[in-house]
Design a protein around this motif. Structure first.
Motif, PDB file in Angstrom:
ATOM      1  N   THR A 127       8.333  -0.370   9.376  1.00  0.00           N
ATOM      2  CA  THR A 127       6.987  -0.892   9.615  1.00  0.00           C
ATOM      3  C   THR A 127       6.059   0.196  10.124  1.00  0.00           C
ATOM      4  OG1 THR A 127       7.838  -3.107  10.079  1.00  0.00           O
ATOM      5  CG2 THR A 127       5.633  -2.602  10.881  1.00  0.00           C
ATOM      6  N   VAL A 131       4.568   0.846   6.481  1.00  0.00           N
ATOM      7  CA  VAL A 131       3.579  -0.233   6.394  1.00  0.00           C
ATOM      8  C   VAL A 131       2.313   0.098   7.176  1.00  0.00           C
ATOM      9  CG1 VAL A 131       3.121  -2.667   6.812  1.00  0.00           C
ATOM     10  CG2 VAL A 131       5.407  -1.941   6.065  1.00  0.00           C
ATOM     11  N   GLN A 132       2.458   0.455   8.439  1.00  0.00           N
ATOM     12  CA  GLN A 132       1.280   0.718   9.265  1.00  0.00           C
ATOM     13  C   GLN A 132       0.495   1.924   8.769  1.00  0.00           C
ATOM     14  OE1 GLN A 132       2.766   0.951  13.316  1.00  0.00           O
ATOM     15  NE2 GLN A 132       2.430  -1.226  13.656  1.00  0.00           N
ATOM     16  N   LYS A 135      -1.235   1.032   5.353  1.00  0.00           N
ATOM     17  CA  LYS A 135      -2.339   0.106   5.581  1.00  0.00           C
ATOM     18  C   LYS A 135      -3.503   0.805   6.272  1.00  0.00           C
ATOM     19  CE  LYS A 135      -2.163  -3.019   8.852  1.00  0.00           C
ATOM     20  NZ  LYS A 135      -1.825  -4.220   9.650  1.00  0.00           N
ATOM     21  N   GLU A 154      -8.941  -4.470   6.931  1.00  0.00           N
ATOM     22  CA  GLU A 154      -7.542  -4.365   7.356  1.00  0.00           C
ATOM     23  C   GLU A 154      -6.675  -5.411   6.661  1.00  0.00           C
ATOM     24  OE1 GLU A 154      -4.843  -4.119  11.431  1.00  0.00           O
ATOM     25  OE2 GLU A 154      -6.891  -4.890  11.527  1.00  0.00           O
ATOM     26  N   GLN A 158      -3.654  -4.912   3.827  1.00  0.00           N
ATOM     27  CA  GLN A 158      -2.346  -5.560   3.971  1.00  0.00           C
ATOM     28  C   GLN A 158      -2.001  -6.362   2.723  1.00  0.00           C
ATOM     29  OE1 GLN A 158      -0.218  -5.648   6.862  1.00  0.00           O
ATOM     30  NE2 GLN A 158       1.245  -6.746   5.580  1.00  0.00           N
ATOM     31  N   GLY A 162       1.048  -5.339   0.512  1.00  0.00           N
ATOM     32  CA  GLY A 162       2.032  -6.410   0.682  1.00  0.00           C
ATOM     33  C   GLY A 162       2.340  -7.135  -0.604  1.00  0.00           C
TER      34      GLY A 162
END
Length: 212
Positions: A127, A131-132, A135, A154, A158, A162
């Motif tokens: 993550t 992911v972070q 994003k 934001e 995602q 995603g």
């Protein structure tokens, strides 16, 4: 031991990562030890620790190499010189063609999902490292493009990443290709349409990103 040149350090690091990838994919996270990685890579355990702090750091580097590093060059471009549709489709192309089709993303993701209950640090690592960061980079770009008129960049960032990851999990890992086919092109087209729908009127055309 003589100090290696910067070029030799890069080669040595790649040698370790290549050996580590083989061991992780064969034995999983729990079954991987630094001793086994050292043997596979043909280096000493001390050498591994001089490049990577521990097993978690080694796995993090593999995840980053297989995913987020492939996108950084694109986001380093001047935001105002790359049109939104061009950037979004290029992101999708890199993700599907380079990360998914030609990399080790899927087997690494299987390890993260399958072993995160025993090793929750794997889920946090994925993550944070993937992911972070992904994003955040896309969110920064979307915020810079005021003409998109996005209320929540934001959340849109995602949704974009995603949705593509969800497609991989469903189609490639959960037998969706056999049971409920949905092409990646359709997913990307609708994501692009979603993001550009409130911007100044522009024609959005379908651009295949996979060979049929």
């Amino acid at each position: 031991m003589p100090k290696l040149s910067p070029e030799r350090q890069v080669v040595k690091r790649e040698q370790i990562l290549k050996g580590a990838m083989t061991v992780f994919l064969t034995s999983g996270y729990a079954g991987t030890s630094m001793d086994r990685v050292a043997a596979e890579a043909g280096v000493s355990k001390q050498t591994i620790y001089s490049y990577f702090q521990d097993k978690e750091g080694l796995f993090r580097s593999l995840i980053e190499q297989a995913t987020i590093i492939r996108f950084t060059t694109l986001f380093e471009l001047d935001h105002q010189k790359v049109e939104p549709e061009q950037l979004l489709r290029r992101l999708a192309e890199i993700f599907f063609n380079d990360v998914v089709d030609r990399g080790n993303y899927i087997p690494l993701l299987r390890i993260v999902i399958g072993e995160s209950e025993r090793f929750p640090e794997l889920a946090r690592l994925y993550t944070q490292a993937v992911v972070q960061r992904g994003k955040s980079m896309l969110c920064e770009y979307l915020r810079s493009r005021k003409e998109l008129k996005l209320h929540d960049p934001e959340a849109i960032a995602q949704i974009f990443f995603g949705s593509m990851v969800s497609w991989v999990i469903l189609q490639k890992m959960l037998y969706g290709e056999e049971l409920m086919q949905l092409s990646r092109d359709r997913v990307v087209d609708q994501l692009v349409h979603l993001i550009l729908s409130n911007s100044d009127e522009r024609k959005i055309e379908s651009t295949p990103i996979e060979k049929h």
